[in-house]
Design a protein around this motif. Structure first.
Motif, PDB file in Angstrom:
ATOM      1  N   LEU A   1      50.225  34.325   6.943  1.00  0.00           N
ATOM      2  CA  LEU A   1      50.393  35.612   6.244  1.00  0.00           C
ATOM      3  C   LEU A   1      49.688  35.639   4.896  1.00  0.00           C
ATOM      4  O   LEU A   1      49.203  36.685   4.466  1.00  0.00           O
ATOM      5  CB  LEU A   1      51.893  35.888   6.044  1.00  0.00           C
ATOM      6  N   HIS A   2      49.641  34.491   4.214  1.00  0.00           N
ATOM      7  CA  HIS A   2      49.096  34.476   2.855  1.00  0.00           C
ATOM      8  C   HIS A   2      47.813  33.656   2.747  1.00  0.00           C
ATOM      9  O   HIS A   2      47.333  33.413   1.637  1.00  0.00           O
ATOM     10  CB  HIS A   2      50.122  33.905   1.874  1.00  0.00           C
ATOM     11  N   GLY A   3      47.292  33.175   3.891  1.00  0.00           N
ATOM     12  CA  GLY A   3      46.119  32.296   3.840  1.00  0.00           C
ATOM     13  C   GLY A   3      44.820  33.026   4.108  1.00  0.00           C
ATOM     14  O   GLY A   3      44.802  34.231   4.374  1.00  0.00           O
TER      15      GLY A   3
ATOM     16  N   VAL B   1      56.342  51.405   5.045  1.00  0.00           N
ATOM     17  CA  VAL B   1      55.530  50.408   4.336  1.00  0.00           C
ATOM     18  C   VAL B   1      56.420  49.255   3.866  1.00  0.00           C
ATOM     19  O   VAL B   1      56.121  48.078   4.101  1.00  0.00           O
ATOM     20  CB  VAL B   1      54.779  51.049   3.142  1.00  0.00           C
ATOM     21  N   THR B   2      57.532  49.598   3.215  1.00  0.00           N
ATOM     22  CA  THR B   2      58.442  48.566   2.739  1.00  0.00           C
ATOM     23  C   THR B   2      59.024  47.788   3.915  1.00  0.00           C
ATOM     24  O   THR B   2      59.117  46.554   3.881  1.00  0.00           O
ATOM     25  CB  THR B   2      59.578  49.196   1.901  1.00  0.00           C
ATOM     26  N   GLU B   3      59.389  48.519   4.963  1.00  0.00           N
ATOM     27  CA  GLU B   3      59.940  47.854   6.163  1.00  0.00           C
ATOM     28  C   GLU B   3      58.922  46.892   6.772  1.00  0.00           C
ATOM     29  O   GLU B   3      59.256  45.773   7.151  1.00  0.00           O
ATOM     30  CB  GLU B   3      60.351  48.897   7.215  1.00  0.00           C
TER      31      GLU B   3
ATOM     32  N   ARG C   1      48.035  43.455   6.877  1.00  0.00           N
ATOM     33  CA  ARG C   1      48.968  43.531   8.002  1.00  0.00           C
ATOM     34  C   ARG C   1      49.878  44.755   7.882  1.00  0.00           C
ATOM     35  O   ARG C   1      50.169  45.428   8.860  1.00  0.00           O
ATOM     36  CB  ARG C   1      49.795  42.243   8.110  1.00  0.00           C
ATOM     37  N   VAL C   2      50.317  45.034   6.641  1.00  0.00           N
ATOM     38  CA  VAL C   2      51.174  46.196   6.421  1.00  0.00           C
ATOM     39  C   VAL C   2      50.422  47.483   6.780  1.00  0.00           C
ATOM     40  O   VAL C   2      50.964  48.375   7.452  1.00  0.00           O
ATOM     41  CB  VAL C   2      51.659  46.229   4.953  1.00  0.00           C
TER      42      VAL C   2
ATOM     43  N   GLU D   1      58.984  37.478   9.386  1.00  0.00           N
ATOM     44  CA  GLU D   1      58.627  36.998  10.726  1.00  0.00           C
ATOM     45  C   GLU D   1      57.325  36.220  10.798  1.00  0.00           C
ATOM     46  O   GLU D   1      57.105  35.448  11.734  1.00  0.00           O
ATOM     47  CB  GLU D   1      58.548  38.184  11.690  1.00  0.00           C
ATOM     48  N   CYS D   2      56.455  36.433   9.845  1.00  0.00           N
ATOM     49  CA  CYS D   2      55.114  35.864   9.946  1.00  0.00           C
ATOM     50  C   CYS D   2      55.083  34.548   9.168  1.00  0.00           C
ATOM     51  O   CYS D   2      55.616  34.469   8.062  1.00  0.00           O
ATOM     52  CB  CYS D   2      54.144  36.874   9.340  1.00  0.00           C
TER      53      CYS D   2
END
Lengths: 407, 407
Positions: free
Chosen positions: A67-69, A51-53, A290-291, A61-62
């Motif tokens: 990623l945050h939108g 999960v952390t990885e 995504r995670v 990378e994203c």
């Protein structure tokens, strides 16, 4: 100042959360080592390293805008695709990505599904005991909760379910592995539920959806397996959460899976997406979507919970307290020796033990203990449980000499 | 299959979201470079570097059980403390941490506040034009939306607000900087609103809360400042979001700030916390709570939006289209040349321009364009806007020679 409805809600507020807050207060007052908090289903193991990885990889990378939108209200397309594929591979299903709607945990998912289904006055059946929050969720949309008591082993009772259904019933909520009892509904139980629902559908001439609340899906012990609920009934809406399997309870990430052959499939998928928006979720948290997809097939740490379960059963056995032997989830349903669960939990609290009265799960006479805690909390609580049992005139059974608690 | 209520909701579903989905379809069909999507308030700049750094630091340094687990429904205590301190320092307020409730964005916050306040039949006033989702949010709790038209400059009209209030009014929602107009309510506007509300409170003998929806709080241009709304009226509930200021729209992170002198302060704080749980949010996403607190005083990239604003104004000026000159947020309210906003947006779509008809914001005759996009999208859309204007018989004004679009 606040609404009448809300005043009542605060009055009858979650006993679980009240106990959790009380635990923090008591720990500050008496010292954390003298408080044994079994109130909340908050995993005590960190998420798996993957999960952390995965989070670090996504951050690295994203592109931030992606990623945050915002994305579609139902979630990222590739995330929904991955989840559908994983479910299809694991459970022989045939989900399309449109049938997957990412949600703010299973609690968010249940609210979305109920918003999609309920008009005021509609009924939703539950099997008691049940997670008390269902009452609030159904009430949010003007629905009426109808209880069907489980049998003496806390398994579904087809006759009781049949009686709880009516022309107004829109859905039955089930939860296996079960909170609060730890019961697991096997194949025959699921077939029986499907039969009752199918009969009621033809009798009343409208679909009755099976809402499967399954945050504990993978948490089963001692050789027990949890069959995949949606495999048994066409009109199933599965509400999953990564809260327990990946220890992400605070991140609020889960999904709804709409069975591909469900009546009104397209309409249901749209309604879940619109409900996600309207209720103010807008979409499930983006990074964690995504995670979760990156870790979709990472197994939970069953061994941790299983060894806790064994230790906790031993502590209760030693104290001489009776309980329902759990097959799954991470809850133990302990019997109140004199049947008064409120008093039992009060007396437990005096010993520093925080457990939740079964009244808040719709039945009397038990208390729920969540054993998703540190092994130390279980071992250090054994003496307190023994003292509690002793107050009820129960003699120690084995192992624990109550007069010499290792002092 | 789905509820009657939901059928209506899908029918009248968000024009913004419909346009956003349409944009993705058109881009796939015509090529992304021929679609100029101004539909959604989705920031096109990545979060500031501090956000990624904070997330990486939290993942590295914070224990997983704490970082990803449940906390109190209102949020982490240290996070709420930091937010209260920051607001107190910046705006001369006196918030306590109990007055801060972490939410799933401002949309989540608005739903929580409305759940806390509304009984069925209660009224909520809004100033039109207004963010169309307010209608859904108020309807979620059986409330009735009452519109008070803004004045001709899209500023609050005290007389219209007064007329919209009744003994059933529980709240007025305002949104400054404004979506969809870009108007900013200055000190005199806020004082006028406070006066009207105070008069109505004494006239009707019960509190009327001011719900300040302020995701664009920091986004103001050209020397304009946004006074802090809660500073002008005691009974204010501020709903903030980090969606725009830190470009975290998909992460769903924000907060409610309950003004310390609000009537029924303790009850309101409890109600917001309970509503967060009951509505299925449970708590705001945990990692992002911490990241937002870590970045609480990081300023947004105003220069990016401001330069977009200037470029967009020029493109519209050149095309000869009229619009409301924006003072804040990242929206431009463009006038439909013949007053028919639906047709205007349809014609715009034929040119590849996606903008949202003002009918979905409660007024006729305009279209909202979100300029939180790449500068390239603005420059490449100029010719399409000019062609659109030409269809309405508007001659080019300057700069753009429509017969030679740089081909």
């Amino acid at each position: 100042m606040i609404s009448e409805k809300m005043k009542q809600m605060i009055g009858s507020s979650s006993a679980i959360r009240a106990m959790f807050e009380e635990g923090k207060r008591l720990a500050a007052e008496r010292g954390a080592d003298k408080v044994y908090d079994f109130s909340l289903g908050n995993p005590n193991i960190a998420p798996p390293a993957q999960v952390t990885e995965a989070a670090e990889k996504e951050l690295r990378e994203c592109k931030g805008v992606f990623l945050h939108g915002y994305m579609s209200n139902a979630g990222y397309e590739d995330v929904r695709e991955k989840i559908a594929s994983s479910l299809n591979a694991r459970f022989g299903m045939n989900y399309g990505k449109d049938g997957i709607v990412m949600t703010v945990g299973a609690a968010g998912g249940l609210n979305v599904v109920l918003k999609a289904l309920l008009d005021p006055g509609d009924e939703v059946a539950v099997i008691s005991p049940y997670f008390g929050e269902y009452r609030c969720y159904v009430s949010n949309f003007g629905g009426k909760l109808v209880e069907a008591a489980a049998d003496k082993d806390f398994m579904p009772d087809p006759a009781a379910i049949e009686k709880a259904l009516s022309p107004k019933t829109r859905a039955l909520i089930i939860n296996t592995p079960n909170n609060p009892t730890g019961a697991v509904y096997g194949e025959s139980a699921l077939k029986a539920i499907a039969r009752v629902l199918e009969e009621a559908q033809s009798k009343y001439g409208s679909p009755i959806y099976l809402i499967s609340d399954e945050p504990y899906r993978e948490l089963v012990y001692g050789g027990v397996t949890q069959p995949y609920v949606a495999g048994y009934y066409r009109n199933t809406l599965s509400c999953y959460s990564f809260s327990k399997s990946l220890s992400l309870a605070g991140e609020r990430i889960g999904y709804i899976a709409v069975s591909p052959d469900a009546d009104g499939y397209d309409e249901l998928c749209s309604a879940c997406s619109v409900a996600t928006r309207i209720l103010g979720f807008v979409n499930a948290p983006s990074l964690m979507q995504r995670v979760a997809a990156d870790c979709i097939d990472v197994p939970p740490d069953i061994a941790f919970y299983d060894s806790n379960r064994v230790a906790f059963e031993k502590a209760l056995d030693d104290a001489g307290l009776e309980y329902v032997k759990p097959q799954g989830a991470f809850y133990l349903f302990v019997k109140a020796p004199d049947g008064d669960d409120l008093l039992f939990c009060q007396r437990a609290k005096d010993k520093g033990i925080l457990i939740v009265p079964s009244s808040s799960f719709g039945v009397k006479g038990y208390a729920r203990a969540a054993y998703c805690v540190s092994p130390e909390r279980i071992s250090s609580s054994a003496a307190a449980f023994a003292e509690l049992a002793e107050e009820y005139g129960i003699k120690k059974r084995a192992g624990v000499d109550k007069t010499h608690k290792g002092e």
